[in-house]
Design an enzyme around this catalytic site. Structure first.
Site, mmCIF file in Angstrom:
data_model
loop_
_atom_site.group_PDB
_atom_site.id
_atom_site.type_symbol
_atom_site.label_atom_id
_atom_site.label_comp_id
_atom_site.label_asym_id
_atom_site.label_seq_id
_atom_site.Cartn_x
_atom_site.Cartn_y
_atom_site.Cartn_z
ATOM 1 N N SER A 47 0.820 -1.215 0.000
ATOM 2 C CA SER A 47 0.000 0.000 0.000
ATOM 3 C C SER A 47 0.855 1.267 0.000
ATOM 4 C CB SER A 47 -0.927 0.019 1.226
ATOM 5 O OG SER A 47 -0.174 0.225 2.403
ATOM 6 N N GLU A 55 15.794 4.805 8.827
ATOM 7 C CA GLU A 55 16.101 5.702 9.943
ATOM 8 C C GLU A 55 15.031 5.619 11.025
ATOM 9 O OE1 GLU A 55 16.078 6.252 6.657
ATOM 10 O OE2 GLU A 55 17.045 8.156 6.188
ATOM 11 N N CYS A 86 14.778 11.182 4.181
ATOM 12 C CA CYS A 86 13.644 11.894 3.587
ATOM 13 C C CYS A 86 13.141 12.956 4.573
ATOM 14 C CB CYS A 86 12.524 10.906 3.231
ATOM 15 S SG CYS A 86 11.628 10.261 4.658
#
Length: 135
Positions: A47, A55, A86
Site C-alpha cells: 500500500s 532511519e 527523507c
C-alpha cells in the site's frame, strides 16, 4: 564508536531491507548516549503508505526500548550515491535533538558528516510548541 564503525552497522542493517517494490535497500544505525546501537532497514508495503524508512525503524527501536538520547545516526543506501534521510525522517530525527550527528555513507570508506540541523534547518521541533503555549 567511530563514524566508520557506526556506518558498518548501517551496512549490516541494509542487508535485511524488505524492498520488493523499489529494489532500493537502505540501512541505518542509531547510536544512543548510553552507547547502545539500534539498527534498522527500510520495510516496504504494497500500500506504499505503510512503508517505513530505515532511519525511523532504528529510531523507533531505540525509543521503544526506552533509549531516547540519540547521539548519532548513520545512513547508507545506494553504493554509488549518498542517500540522505527523507523529509519525514528528518522531522522525526529533529524530535530527539537538533545536534544529532548524521553520517551519510556512500560506502564504508566514503561518507560525509553533518548535524541534523545542517540537513534540516528551520525545523519545527518541541521547542516551537513550548514557545507557543503548548506542552
Amino acid at each position: 564508536m567511530t563514524d566508520k564503525e557506526l556506518l558498518k552497522k548501517a551496512i549490516e542493517a541494509r542487508d535485511f531491507a524488505y524492498v520488493p517494490y523499489s529494489k532500493f535497500p537502505v540501512g541505518a544505525a542509531v547510536l544512543t548516549k548510553s552507547g547502545k546501537i539500534y539498527k534498522g532497514c527500510n520495510i516496504e508495503c504494497a500500500s506504499y503508505g505503510g512503508t517505513n524508512c530505515a532511519e525511523r525503524t532504528a529510531i523507533f527501536k531505540a525509543i521503544s526500548e526506552g533509549d531516547k538520547d540519540i547521539e548519532a545516526i548513520a545512513v547508507i543506501g545506494d553504493m554509488e550515491n549518498y542517500t540522505y534521510p527523507c523529509g519525514i525522517c528528518r522531522q522525526v530525527i529533529t524530535e530527539f535533538g537538533k545536534d544529532i550527528k548524521m553520517i551519510i555513507g556512500k560506502s564504508e570508506n566514503e561518507y560525509k558528516v553533518y548535524s541534523i540541523s545542517d540537513l534540516f534547518p528551520h525545523s519545527f521541533s518541541p521547542d516551537d510548541l513550548n514557545k507557543n503555549g503548548g506542552l
